[in-house]
Design a protein around this motif. Structure first.
Motif, mmCIF file in Angstrom:
data_model
loop_
_atom_site.group_PDB
_atom_site.id
_atom_site.type_symbol
_atom_site.label_atom_id
_atom_site.label_comp_id
_atom_site.label_asym_id
_atom_site.label_seq_id
_atom_site.Cartn_x
_atom_site.Cartn_y
_atom_site.Cartn_z
ATOM 1 N N HIS A 1 -0.003 -1.900 7.187
ATOM 2 C CA HIS A 1 -0.291 -0.832 6.226
ATOM 3 C C HIS A 1 0.195 0.492 6.789
ATOM 4 O O HIS A 1 -0.446 1.530 6.649
ATOM 5 C CB HIS A 1 -1.789 -0.769 5.901
ATOM 6 C CG HIS A 1 -2.258 -1.899 5.043
ATOM 7 N ND1 HIS A 1 -3.550 -1.997 4.575
ATOM 8 C CD2 HIS A 1 -1.608 -2.989 4.546
ATOM 9 C CE1 HIS A 1 -3.665 -3.096 3.835
ATOM 10 N NE2 HIS A 1 -2.502 -3.712 3.809
ATOM 11 N N ASN A 2 1.346 0.461 7.421
ATOM 12 C CA ASN A 2 1.854 1.606 8.164
ATOM 13 C C ASN A 2 3.375 1.437 8.318
ATOM 14 O O ASN A 2 3.851 0.314 8.483
ATOM 15 C CB ASN A 2 1.185 1.637 9.546
ATOM 16 C CG ASN A 2 1.520 2.869 10.350
ATOM 17 O OD1 ASN A 2 2.650 3.047 10.800
ATOM 18 N ND2 ASN A 2 0.544 3.736 10.549
ATOM 19 N N VAL B 1 0.859 -1.181 0.000
ATOM 20 C CA VAL B 1 0.000 0.000 0.000
ATOM 21 C C VAL B 1 0.902 1.239 0.000
ATOM 22 O O VAL B 1 2.120 1.145 0.153
ATOM 23 C CB VAL B 1 -0.934 0.022 1.222
ATOM 24 C CG1 VAL B 1 -1.871 -1.165 1.196
ATOM 25 C CG2 VAL B 1 -0.143 0.058 2.526
ATOM 26 N N ARG B 2 0.313 2.402 -0.146
ATOM 27 C CA ARG B 2 1.084 3.635 -0.120
ATOM 28 C C ARG B 2 1.528 3.938 1.312
ATOM 29 O O ARG B 2 0.727 3.901 2.236
ATOM 30 C CB ARG B 2 0.258 4.790 -0.696
ATOM 31 C CG ARG B 2 -0.006 4.617 -2.190
ATOM 32 C CD ARG B 2 -0.847 5.734 -2.784
ATOM 33 N NE ARG B 2 -0.972 5.571 -4.231
ATOM 34 C CZ ARG B 2 -1.908 4.830 -4.834
ATOM 35 N NH1 ARG B 2 -2.798 4.194 -4.087
ATOM 36 N NH2 ARG B 2 -1.947 4.727 -6.146
ATOM 37 N N ASN B 3 2.810 4.239 1.460
ATOM 38 C CA ASN B 3 3.405 4.502 2.769
ATOM 39 C C ASN B 3 3.115 3.348 3.721
ATOM 40 O O ASN B 3 2.659 3.544 4.841
ATOM 41 C CB ASN B 3 2.903 5.833 3.354
ATOM 42 C CG ASN B 3 3.751 6.300 4.521
ATOM 43 O OD1 ASN B 3 4.904 5.895 4.681
ATOM 44 N ND2 ASN B 3 3.176 7.137 5.368
ATOM 45 N N GLY B 4 3.414 2.131 3.247
ATOM 46 C CA GLY B 4 3.098 0.939 4.018
ATOM 47 C C GLY B 4 4.282 0.390 4.797
ATOM 48 O O GLY B 4 5.268 1.089 5.060
ATOM 49 N N GLY B 5 4.161 -0.883 5.185
ATOM 50 C CA GLY B 5 5.193 -1.546 5.979
ATOM 51 C C GLY B 5 6.025 -2.510 5.151
ATOM 52 O O GLY B 5 5.703 -2.820 4.002
ATOM 53 N N LYS B 6 7.082 -3.023 5.762
ATOM 54 C CA LYS B 6 8.064 -3.848 5.054
ATOM 55 C C LYS B 6 7.728 -5.335 5.051
ATOM 56 O O LYS B 6 8.381 -6.107 4.341
ATOM 57 C CB LYS B 6 9.440 -3.670 5.711
ATOM 58 C CG LYS B 6 9.953 -2.247 5.745
ATOM 59 C CD LYS B 6 11.221 -2.155 6.584
ATOM 60 C CE LYS B 6 11.705 -0.716 6.701
ATOM 61 N NZ LYS B 6 12.891 -0.602 7.591
ATOM 62 N N TYR B 7 6.751 -5.756 5.852
ATOM 63 C CA TYR B 7 6.572 -7.186 6.099
ATOM 64 C C TYR B 7 5.271 -7.748 5.547
ATOM 65 O O TYR B 7 5.165 -8.947 5.324
ATOM 66 C CB TYR B 7 6.659 -7.450 7.606
ATOM 67 C CG TYR B 7 7.893 -6.822 8.213
ATOM 68 C CD1 TYR B 7 9.137 -7.418 8.048
ATOM 69 C CD2 TYR B 7 7.840 -5.598 8.867
ATOM 70 C CE1 TYR B 7 10.287 -6.833 8.548
ATOM 71 C CE2 TYR B 7 8.986 -5.001 9.374
ATOM 72 C CZ TYR B 7 10.206 -5.618 9.215
ATOM 73 O OH TYR B 7 11.350 -5.034 9.693
ATOM 74 N N ASP B 8 4.285 -6.892 5.329
ATOM 75 C CA ASP B 8 2.997 -7.321 4.795
ATOM 76 C C ASP B 8 3.212 -8.015 3.447
ATOM 77 O O ASP B 8 3.664 -7.403 2.494
ATOM 78 C CB ASP B 8 2.099 -6.087 4.644
ATOM 79 C CG ASP B 8 0.768 -6.385 3.979
ATOM 80 O OD1 ASP B 8 0.428 -7.571 3.834
ATOM 81 O OD2 ASP B 8 0.073 -5.421 3.604
#
Length: 591
Positions: free
Chosen positions: A561-562, A263-270
């Motif tokens: 998502h963060n 997602v936009r401006n998301g996390g590294k692990y999703d």
């Protein structure tokens, strides 16, 4: 001198307590009580035994434990009265080498935090990989947690104390989660690629077939080759596919993987965690020169999030023959069609139908994924066995009214598109809550060319509705869409609504769920069963073959998502170990 499990299990209560001394700051009673659960099968079991002791202790004892810890870069550090363990940890994080400005900032934060909560700020400063957090990240976390509610912050402090104890226990046993470190490192390196407009801000955004997305595919494919996969390809929709052949030609295959878009401006692990965990397993098989009686196919799905185009589950959908060719004419925000993007990436659109898998050739599909929620984090349990994935439906809509002067248009003559969507949002919130376990979200909201002094004439929005069963989801959807129609009729507005995704609820196949349960139990970790509120690629594969998922605990309340999305290399190691256990079970069942 390192300890072994056999030594700990065989020792007298006094000697065993001495072996575990120093895990919890000035609080030996926690380890002493946990030793009643001997014999231990694993370090993970020891860790959870101590978690249970503290969870069952009175609130006063938990607060006393927090207060037994020194402040970060505080008076105890200055006076050299820290325990040896705390000195080592603060030194690894660079807190013993603060600049005067950094030291002053931390001192002020210590003062503000103690005044607000009545106990010192606790952070596992050696971080999720055990090598130490950057000072700026420590300071930023300190400032952010000042805004937490008091009860939440006490629980967060205790979670960090358990992480501190986990790392100290590893040190005592000379244990390194080596494969977990590798999985963690792969994700860090892949996160170096991000789309323009986000990369400059240090934010992670990788959307379908951008330069960053294609760079990720190349890097994953190179790593797969390094791991010893027999075949590696980037297929006609951009999925990265690695195959590790069976010991016997013609044997069936276990399918696994997850997505690498974000997602936009998301996390590294999703998503990405579910690619690298099985990759680590294949690498270990290759290093040992071992073949399984079945093949292993790991797919890094190109598109799951539906961020650049309205094409959620594009990558996994292609594998079951559900690629919608109408998507090819969709345009992104810059007017680039999906067809143009695929051609630019060198993908062969005509080959997409060939991607469909024959279920008869596969044993099933399994997926490892970060939880994306707070449950495992709050329970201090590293792994969760998924029982089912909630069904969901998504829409992209627009309400059309009349743009008019904000000063001269009376309130009873307005055709305000944004007000209508606001009314819908409140209804979605109320209606979903009636079911208890349904959820509804309007995550995108836009007034095109909006102005402070203009009544909105158009309002674009998204709609995401989910529930544990398809019937429950459909009832929620019917009510929400009926309400949208009624709102627009009452306000003399019109609207458009396009369904962008529909996924059926996907209960885990019982035999596959049991394999995950046996694997988790064998690691000495509590078997915790839970549904998934988020959608996953497993939902698509569920339509043609049995599937089951394993969740891995996330830090920071499990946020996803963060940018704060995180997990530890210890938990990633447990995921690799559980995956390996499932492979071994299958090998025994299918000799």
């Amino acid at each position: 001198m390192t300890i072994t499990l056999d030594q700990l299990n065989a020792a007298s209560p006094e000697a065993a307590a001495q072996m575990l001394d120093g895990l919890y700051e000035h609080s030996p009673w926690i380890a002493e009580k946990a030793l009643a659960a001997r014999p231990f099968r694993s370090l993970a079991q020891i860790k959870h035994a101590m978690v249970r002791v503290l969870a069952e202790a009175p609130r006063e004892a938990r607060i006393a434990l927090v207060r037994a810890h020194p402040e970060l870069a505080g008076k105890a550090m200055v006076s050299n009265t820290l325990t040896a363990e705390s000195t080592n940890e603060q030194n690894k994080a660079g807190l013993t080498q603060c600049t005067p400005e950094e030291f002053a900032r931390i001192q002020q934060l210590n003062t503000d935090y103690n005044a607000r909560f009545g106990f010192p700020f606790i952070l596992a400063v050696r971080g999720p990989r055990g090598t130490g957090l950057p000072k700026q990240e420590i300071i930023d976390t300190f400032a952010r947690r000042l805004d937490n509610p008091a009860d939440f912050e006490l629980a967060e402090a205790l979670r960090n104390i358990h992480r501190i104890a986990e790392i100290r226990l590893n040190d005592k046993f000379g244990y390194e989660p080596t494969l977990g470190h590798d999985v963690w490192d792969w994700q860090e390196k892949l996160a170096q690629h991000s789309d323009p407009g986000f990369a400059e801000k240090g934010q992670l955004t990788v959307t379908y077939l951008t330069d960053a997305h294609r760079a990720c595919a190349q890097r994953i494919s190179h790593w797969m080759r390094d791991c010893g996969f027999d075949e590696v390809e980037i297929d006609a929709v951009g999925n990265v596919v690695g195959r590790y052949h069976a010991a016997t030609p013609g044997a069936r295959t276990l399918l696994t993987g997850s997505h690498y878009d974000t997602v936009r401006n998301g996390g590294k692990y999703d998503g990405r965690l579910g690619i690298f965990v099985p990759m680590a397993c294949v690498r270990e098989l290759h290093r040992a020169g071992k073949r399984l009686p079945f093949g292993l196919e790991v797919v890094a799905f190109a598109e799951e999030e539906g961020q650049r185009y309205k094409a959620t589950f594009l990558g996994s959908g292609a594998l079951i023959g559900h690629f919608n060719h109408a998507w090819l004419d969709q345009k992104d925000a810059d007017g680039v069609t999906m067809r143009e993007a695929m051609q630019h990436a060198g993908l062969c659109i005509d080959d997409i139908p060939k991607l469909q898998r024959d279920p008869a050739s596969y044993l099933g599909f399994v997926e490892v994924h970060i939880e994306q929620g707070p449950v495992l984090n709050e329970l201090d349990i590293p792994l969760g066995v998924v029982t089912s994935i909630n069904g969901g439906v998504r829409f992209i809509g627009e309400v059309i009214g009349m743009a008019s002067h904000a000063g001269t248009t009376p309130m009873d003559r307005r055709r305000d598109a944004a007000a209508a969507v606001a009314e819908l949002i409140l209804y979605v919130e109320k209606r979903a809550a009636q079911d208890g376990d349904s959820v509804g979200t309007v995550g995108l909201l836009e007034v095109p060319s909006g102005s402070i002094n203009v009544v909105p004439g158009r309002c674009r929005f998204s709609l995401d509705l989910r529930a544990p069963t398809d019937a429950q989801r459909n009832r929620l959807m019917d009510d929400v869409l009926a309400q949208l129609k009624a709102i627009c009729a009452q306000r003399s507005l019109r609207y458009t609504l396009e369904e962008s995704m529909r996924a059926a609820a996907a209960p885990s196949a019982p035999e596959w769920q049991r394999r995950w349960e046996r694997a988790v139990d064998d690691l000495g970790v509590p078997v915790f069963r839970m549904p998934s509120g988020a959608g996953h690629d497993a939902m698509k594969l569920h339509e043609i073959m049995p599937q089951a998922m394993l969740f891995v605990r996330g830090l920071n309340s499990g946020i996803s998502h963060n940018p704060l999305e995180s997990s530890t290399s210890d938990d990633m190691q447990l995921a690799v170990d559980a995956f390996t256990h499932v492979l071994n079970q299958l090998a025994t069942e299918n000799p």
